[in-house]
Structures are given as structure tokens and as C-alpha cells.
Scaffold this active site. Structure first.
Site, PDB file in Angstrom:
ATOM      1  N   TYR A   1      -6.167  76.729  77.317  1.00 29.17           N
ATOM      2  CA  TYR A   1      -5.551  75.891  78.163  1.00 29.17           C
ATOM      3  C   TYR A   1      -6.349  74.503  78.967  1.00 29.17           C
ATOM      4  O   TYR A   1      -5.591  73.798  78.498  1.00 29.17           O
ATOM      5  CB  TYR A   1      -5.186  76.978  78.831  1.00 29.17           C
ATOM      6  CG  TYR A   1      -3.933  76.324  80.632  1.00 29.17           C
ATOM      7  CD1 TYR A   1      -3.281  75.848  80.465  1.00 29.17           C
ATOM      8  CD2 TYR A   1      -5.278  75.908  81.652  1.00 29.17           C
ATOM      9  CE1 TYR A   1      -2.464  75.088  81.098  1.00 29.17           C
ATOM     10  CE2 TYR A   1      -4.418  75.503  82.764  1.00 29.17           C
ATOM     11  CZ  TYR A   1      -2.860  74.893  82.391  1.00 29.17           C
ATOM     12  OH  TYR A   1      -2.639  74.699  83.331  1.00 29.17           O
TER      13      TYR A   1
ATOM     14  N   ILE B   1      10.461  71.326  73.795  1.00 28.83           N
ATOM     15  CA  ILE B   1       9.885  70.943  74.203  1.00 28.83           C
ATOM     16  C   ILE B   1       9.110  70.670  72.558  1.00 28.83           C
ATOM     17  O   ILE B   1       8.757  69.350  71.771  1.00 28.83           O
ATOM     18  CB  ILE B   1       9.069  70.349  74.774  1.00 28.83           C
ATOM     19  CG1 ILE B   1       7.299  70.744  75.318  1.00 28.83           C
ATOM     20  CG2 ILE B   1       9.926  69.951  76.603  1.00 28.83           C
ATOM     21  CD1 ILE B   1       6.490  71.122  75.926  1.00 28.83           C
TER      22      ILE B   1
ATOM     23  N   ASP C   1      14.867  72.901  80.074  1.00 28.07           N
ATOM     24  CA  ASP C   1      14.074  73.582  80.401  1.00 28.07           C
ATOM     25  C   ASP C   1      14.750  75.126  78.370  1.00 28.07           C
ATOM     26  O   ASP C   1      16.039  75.287  79.048  1.00 28.07           O
ATOM     27  CB  ASP C   1      14.485  74.999  81.303  1.00 28.07           C
ATOM     28  CG  ASP C   1      13.309  75.490  81.643  1.00 28.07           C
ATOM     29  OD1 ASP C   1      12.760  76.326  80.784  1.00 28.07           O
ATOM     30  OD2 ASP C   1      12.520  75.579  82.870  1.00 28.07           O
TER      31      ASP C   1
END
Length: 321
Positions: free
Chosen positions: A144, A57, A31
Site C-alpha cells: 500500500y 477508475i 464510485d
């Protein structure tokens, strides 16, 4: 088994971490704390089976480090929120598409046994059909939604081209303990709860007749475990609705919240509800068919909206004050 949970300090990720640690799994949390919180994972840090890797990420080398020695990946990391994606489509795409691709590449290179990822009901877009069936989608209504659909396309390609087992879970309006009530893009249930506890009037977008398949966190945990452990080859390399299979309007939702909260504080039942303009990119109605998950994974959701809200309100009231 050793599981990597990306976004492991977030709402869903931390609940998954807690559940799998309790079952004796080794858990790696990956995270960057952009939306997750350290207080969500503070109880796990001294557990010998828990490892925290702080990283992003969007960095492929960090992804490779995170998957090292891992058997399975539960990919929860993403920038959620339709309004956020409309305000900043570039960052949403970087995290949700480029970051997702990095995780797929790292998982393939690391010989991960199965890659289970958080998909989204937003993929159904402008399809008006109810209930939503996995094989029938419309056109996306927001940046999104586009990113989450692209995730499914990439996962399918990695399954077909590289043999990486993937399962996508199309989450429908998940709620429950540890969900963040603060910030511009807070989910509606914890945000409304916090406002009601302060005697502030919640603002419902539109007339309140938009409906959602609100899904309690424990149903989502069950789906992740089933996706992780299924041995049925017909059950992998596909996507599943992850929901309860019932819908509730926003007006009904607020009334249920007021009833439950009034048990703690009777004055809450008198708080007025305000209606504002409809929100761009919102799907009017959302209701999942969960027949595919029942048939192929043996899914049996345990919590209805009413049962889940009772649990959630108890947690919110004791933790958000």
C-alpha cells in the site's frame, strides 16, 4: 465550479461532497461502491447540483466520462489498508496505481484546472524522524505504501511534463462521521467504538504504545478546500501533510473513547482492553509537521484529537447502534 470527487461514496469522499454541495458547487461522484456505500450519499441524490457516475477508475473510458465538463478533481478513490495490500498486492496496485494513472490521463485530456489527490502518511515508511517533514521520507513498509508513493511520483511527472496542476495531501489517520466500522479492514476508531458499545473487548496490536497523528475529518475538508482554491503558484505541484500535528498512543486513544462513550453508557468504562501481536507493515510512530501547509496554504486545523473524538463519538453513538 464543478468538482469531480472520485470515491465520492466513501468516508472522506462523501464528507467532501456534502461540504462542497453546501457551498454551492456542482459535484460529480465517481464510485464503484467496492468500499463506499450508497447510504453515505442518499441525502445528495435529489440535489440538482449532484451527479452520480457509477464506474471504476481502472477503466480509462469511465474516467474520461467522469471528468467531462469538470473543472477540478478531488481524487479520493483507492483501496486503503496496509493488511489488505499485504494479502492482495495485485488488486491494491491495480486500483491505486493503474487507476490513479487513468485519472491523471483523463484529467490531462479533459483540461482539468487542478488535480488534488489523497496521498498517505505511509509514504514515510521506515523513517524514524519525528515530526514527519514532507521532503524527508524513508523506504515503504507495505505494498500500500509503495502505491501511494508511486502516486506522488506520477503526479510530479504529470505536473512537469504536461503542465497539470497537482497537489497531494498526505492523510494521517483520518476519522469522523460516516467512517465504516465493519469489515476486515475497518479503521481502528469506529471499530473500537462499535466494539465498546457492544461491551466487546477491543484488541490493540502490540503494547499500545504505537502512536498516531489522528486527524478529524473537518481538518481534512479544510485542507482539500485550501488545495483546491489556492492562488499561490508556490503552493501547487507539491505534497502536504494533512494532520493536526499531535500524536496519541493507542492506549490513550482507547481511554479517551471509553471516557466519551461512558457519558452515554456508564458500563462501557469497565470493558477490558486486550493486547494482541504487532501488525506487519505498521509504522511505530507517526507525527506530522504541518508547518508547510500553514505557510503555503494558510492551514489552521480546528479540531484536536479530543475535540474531534467528542464530535465523532456523538455521531457514532447515534448512528452505529
Amino acid at each position: 465550479m464543478k468538482i469531480l470527487i472520485t470515491g465520492g461514496a466513501g468516508f472522506i469522499g462523501s464528507n467532501l461532497s456534502e461540504y462542497f454541495l453546501a457551498k454551492g458547487y456542482k459535484v460529480v461522484c465517481f464510485d464503484n461502491f467496492s468500499t463506499g456505500h450508497r447510504h453515505n450519499i442518499s441525502d445528495f441524490l435529489n440535489n440538482k447540483n449532484y451527479t452520480l457516475i457509477e464506474g471504476d477508475i481502472r477503466n480509462l473510458e469511465s474516467c474520461r466520462k467522469a471528468v467531462d465538463g469538470v473543472d477540478y478533481v478531488l481524487h479520493q478513490a483507492a483501496l486503503g489498508s496496509v493488511p489488505r495490500s499485504i494479502n492482495d498486492p495485485i488488486t491494491t496496485n491495480d486500483v491505486n496505481v493503474s487507476g490513479f494513472l487513468n485519472m491523471l490521463v483523463a484529467s490531462r485530456e479533459g483540461n482539468i484546472k487542478r488535480f488534488v489527490y489523497a496521498a498517505s502518511s505511509s509514504t514515510y515508511g521506515d523513517s524514524e524522524a519525528l515530526p514527519k517533514v514532507e521532503e524527508n521520507i524513508g523506504k515503504p513498509l507495505s505494498p500500500y505504501a509503495i502505491t501511494k508513493y508511486v502516486n506522488e511520483l506520477y503526479a510530479e511527472i504529470f505536473s512537469k511534463t504536461y503542465g497539470l496542476e497537482t497537489i497531494g495531501l498526505r492523510y494521517f489517520n483520518v476519522f469522523g462521521r460516516r467512517q465504516d466500522p465493519t469489515g476486515a479492514y475497518a479503521a481502528v476508531i469506529p471499530k473500537f467504538v462499535m466494539q465498546l458499545m457492544k461491551y466487546e473487548s477491543p484488541i490493540i496490536n502490540g503494547d499500545g504504545n504505537y502512536s498516531r497523528d489522528f486527524t478529524y475529518i473537518d481538518n481534512v475538508i479544510q485542507m482539500n478546500e485550501l488545495a483546491l482554491t489556492t492562488k499561490d503558484i508556490d503552493g501547487v505541484n507539491t505534497v502536504y501533510n494533512t494532520a493536526y500535528g499531535d500524536r496519541t498512543t493507542l492506549n490513550e486513544l482507547v481511554n479517551i473513547l471509553k471516557v466519551n462513550l461512558s457519558k452515554f453508557d456508564p458500563k462501557i468504562k469497565d470493558v477490558e482492553i486486550i493486547h494482541g501481536p504487532s501488525r506487519t507493515g505498521d509504522i511505530p510512530h507517526s507525527l506530522a509537521s504541518i508547518e508547510k501547509a500553514k505557510r503555503l496554504l494558510g492551514y489552521k486545523p480546528q479540531f484536536s484529537i479530543e475535540d474531534g473524538l467528542k464530535e465523532a463519538v456523538n455521531w457514532y453513538y447515534n448512528n452505529l447502534k
